[in-house]
Design a protein around this motif. Structure first.
Motif, short mmCIF file in Angstrom:
data_model
loop_
_atom_site.label_atom_id
_atom_site.label_comp_id
_atom_site.label_asym_id
_atom_site.label_seq_id
_atom_site.Cartn_x
_atom_site.Cartn_y
_atom_site.Cartn_z
N GLY A 191 0.36 -1.40 -0.05
CA GLY A 191 -0.26 -0.05 -0.29
C GLY A 191 0.87 1.32 0.13
O GLY A 191 0.13 2.13 0.76
N MET A 192 2.29 1.37 0.00
CA MET A 192 2.89 2.21 -0.35
C MET A 192 2.18 3.60 -1.27
O MET A 192 1.93 3.71 -2.18
CB MET A 192 4.06 2.13 -1.09
N PRO A 193 1.94 4.88 -0.41
CA PRO A 193 1.69 6.03 -0.36
C PRO A 193 1.83 6.72 -1.60
O PRO A 193 3.10 6.95 -1.72
CB PRO A 193 1.24 6.51 0.70
N ALA A 194 1.30 8.15 -2.12
CA ALA A 194 1.86 8.07 -3.41
C ALA A 194 2.87 9.49 -2.54
O ALA A 194 4.02 9.85 -3.67
CB ALA A 194 1.02 8.98 -4.74
N SER A 195 3.12 9.46 -1.90
CA SER A 195 3.44 10.84 -1.05
C SER A 195 4.70 10.08 -0.74
O SER A 195 5.88 11.46 -0.24
CB SER A 195 2.23 11.20 0.39
N GLU A 196 5.06 8.75 -0.41
CA GLU A 196 6.67 8.31 -0.80
C GLU A 196 7.28 8.86 -1.48
O GLU A 196 6.96 8.85 -3.01
CB GLU A 196 6.53 6.98 -0.38
N ILE A 197 8.72 9.25 -1.29
CA ILE A 197 10.03 9.26 -2.45
C ILE A 197 10.67 8.38 -2.15
O ILE A 197 11.36 8.10 -1.67
CB ILE A 197 10.26 10.73 -1.79
N THR A 198 10.79 7.76 -4.14
CA THR A 198 11.99 6.39 -3.95
C THR A 198 12.77 7.37 -4.58
O THR A 198 13.32 8.30 -5.20
CB THR A 198 11.35 6.25 -5.31
N PHE A 199 14.06 6.39 -4.40
CA PHE A 199 15.66 6.83 -5.00
C PHE A 199 15.52 7.18 -6.71
O PHE A 199 15.39 8.08 -7.26
CB PHE A 199 16.45 5.94 -4.75
N ALA A 200 14.37 6.69 -7.37
CA ALA A 200 14.47 6.81 -8.68
C ALA A 200 13.41 8.57 -9.07
O ALA A 200 14.73 9.07 -9.88
CB ALA A 200 13.08 6.22 -9.21
N GLU A 201 12.24 8.73 -8.24
CA GLU A 201 12.83 10.76 -8.08
C GLU A 201 13.44 11.23 -7.84
O GLU A 201 14.08 12.37 -8.54
CB GLU A 201 11.40 10.63 -7.41
N ASN A 229 -0.52 -1.53 -4.96
CA ASN A 229 -1.94 -2.73 -3.80
C ASN A 229 -2.53 -3.49 -5.08
O ASN A 229 -3.37 -3.77 -5.66
CB ASN A 229 -2.85 -1.99 -3.81
N ARG A 230 -1.39 -3.67 -6.05
CA ARG A 230 -1.94 -4.46 -7.07
C ARG A 230 -2.82 -4.03 -8.45
O ARG A 230 -3.24 -5.07 -8.87
CB ARG A 230 -1.94 -6.62 -6.80
N LYS A 231 -2.52 -3.37 -8.38
CA LYS A 231 -3.85 -2.12 -8.94
C LYS A 231 -3.33 -1.11 -9.66
O LYS A 231 -2.19 -0.42 -9.72
CB LYS A 231 -5.11 -1.99 -8.31
N PRO A 232 -4.02 -1.03 -10.81
CA PRO A 232 -3.70 0.32 -12.06
C PRO A 232 -4.01 2.49 -11.34
O PRO A 232 -4.39 2.30 -12.17
CB PRO A 232 -4.22 -0.23 -13.06
N ILE A 233 -3.31 2.36 -10.37
CA ILE A 233 -3.86 3.34 -9.92
C ILE A 233 -2.94 4.05 -10.08
O ILE A 233 -1.29 4.05 -9.51
CB ILE A 233 -3.62 3.11 -8.36
N ILE A 234 -2.53 4.93 -11.20
CA ILE A 234 -1.74 5.61 -11.33
C ILE A 234 -1.31 6.33 -10.29
O ILE A 234 0.56 6.66 -10.82
CB ILE A 234 -2.86 6.78 -13.05
#
Length: 460
Positions: A114-124, A143-148
């Motif tokens: 459930g990693m939220p969109a607000s998390e910052i990845t090393f890719a960013e 969540n294994r869903k196409p949540i853009i």
């Protein structure tokens, strides 16, 4: 007479030399060229980063980690060319493992599947540092869903091809960037497909003038396994061995492409796995729908239990790092190192700044990688279960196990193990060292605090 060297000397107007405009223009151009040259040199010094991430591959599945059954010549060669880490930790299951790797934060904060969109990845962060970014394979944090807003493009990866989830049902659906582009039930095709996509990215999609990070997250060897016809039935380890050996071969193809494109010298290659092997009867006997012979059974080597467990077999994975003339070759390190350390280590190597508005659990392991020091992390936290500090590992009575990994004969008491002398976690020393148990409980509690950014919360 004493003259101050930094004093201003006032010359009469006739003695002053006024540079001509052409001269000033030449000076300005020279300064600009020097700045551009410096920037170009700095860009050239930034390493490319290739992460090869397998699924459910056990600590003992690879030749250089002790397997006498599986033939893995390319991974063994990679270990000879780089450093082999023997106390490397991911997480105990797939979604949490990926959110930890991407963010440098334990899953209690980065939230796993459930990693939220607000998390910052090393890719960013790498994109901001001038990198091209690509992800190929299993995503598993939306969540294994196409949540853009939670898919790879929105989380820093300019290019994506793969599946948003696992293959538990024997099939996968592919996305290229944000678009659905087909599906398959041919699990034996996936390792080659992902490798082909990675090679295509290196040859045809990236800008050769810019550094890149390529994160290749394989579906194999997860649950319903299969190998291509070329490898099926060829190993001494049954179908699981076939899959391991095909992965080794395909990894060799990818590494050969790095060589062919003359990228070897400045490419940091990291190979590891997301969690330990699914090696429990409780899971395999209940799992329905497996094609004949496709039940997986990875090898945790000398480690206790496997995937879903807080024992070493669930978290401790093979990890090999190669960067020619930077990372020492032929070296074995038992320093504590983990996927959560990628975020701050990449920051040190590439020049970005780690997020300062949240708690980062990883530490900069640059000196460990480059052989400048032999020590790594002071401690590592096992989600909802316990903590390791140095050679001591503590598990609480109610340590979290996924259902299939529960050991029915485990007594729910404090557990304390000396991993230097008891890697298989068989001798509980809690009653003999109550002071160490108390110390590790306090340390575990500190790690489990919220994202509050107090200095004492950032101890690592």
């Amino acid at each position: 007479m004493h003259v101050r060297m930094n004093a201003q000397i006032n010359l009469p107007p006739a003695a002053r030399v006024i540079p001509s405009k052409p001269f000033l223009t030449r000076v300005m151009m020279l300064k600009i060229l020097l700045v551009l040259a410096s920037a170009t040199t700095a860009e050239a010094e930034k390493p490319n980063i290739l992460i090869i991430f397998t699924d459910d591959q056990g600590y003992g599945d690879v030749g250089c980690y002790g397997s006498e059954q599986n033939k893995t010549p390319r991974l063994d060669q990679l270990a000879a060319e780089g450093t082999r880490f023997t106390s490397f930790y991911s997480q105990t299951v797939c979604g949490p493992s990926r959110s930890a790797l991407l963010t440098g934060r334990h899953p209690i904060r980065s939230k796993g599947w459930g990693m939220p969109a607000s998390e910052i990845t090393f890719a960013e962060k790498l994109r901001g540092a001038g990198y091209q970014t690509a992800c190929i394979g299993k995503w598993d944090v939306s969540n294994r869903k196409p949540i853009i807003e939670r898919m790879p493009n929105a989380q820093g990866f300019e290019y994506y091809f793969g599946t948003l989830g696992a293959n538990d049902g024997g099939g996968v659906t592919f996305h290229e960037n944000n678009e659905k582009v087909g599906s398959t039930r041919d699990m034996g095709s996936l390792t080659t497909l992902y490798t082909n996509k990675a090679i295509d990215y290196l040859k045809n999609r990236r800008d050769p003038e810019k550094p890149f990070v390529l994160y290749v997250a394989h579906t194999m060897m997860h649950t319903i396994i299969d190998a291509s016809e070329r490898f099926r039935g060829k190993s001494a380890g049954g179908l699981y061995g076939d899959v391991v050996e095909e992965f080794d071969y395909e990894t060799g193809r990818l590494l050969d492409t790095i060589d062919q494109l003359e990228l070897r010298a400045n490419t940091l290659v990291i190979y590891t796995s997301d969690n330990g092997p699914w090696n429990q009867d409780k899971y395999t006997k209940k799992k329905k729908g497996h094609p004949a012979g496709s039940v997986f059974w990875g090898d945790a080597g000398p480690l206790r239990n496997g995937k879903g467990s807080p024992y070493e077999g669930g978290y401790r994975l093979p990890c090999i790092v190669r960067w020619p003339d930077k990372v020492p070759a032929g070296r074995t390190s038992d320093a504590i190192f983990a996927t959560i350390d990628f975020m701050p280590t990449f920051a040190a190597l590439t020049g970005y700044t780690v997020p300062s508005d949240r708690r980062i659990d990883g530490i900069d392991q640059t000196d460990l990688l480059l052989g400048k020091q032999e020590s790594g992390r002071d401690h590592f936290y096992f989600q909802g279960a316990g903590i390791r500090s140095g050679n001591w590992k503590y598990l609480k009575p109610a340590a979290f196990f996924h259902n299939y990994a529960v050991e029915d004969d485990r007594t729910k008491v404090d557990e304390l193990y000396d991993l230097e002398n008891d890697l298989g976690e068989r001798t509980n020393l809690a009653s003999k060292h109550p002071e160490k148990v108390a110390e590790l409980k306090e340390l575990m509690s500190a790690v489990e605090q919220s994202d509050r950014l107090r200095p004492e919360d950032s101890k690592r």
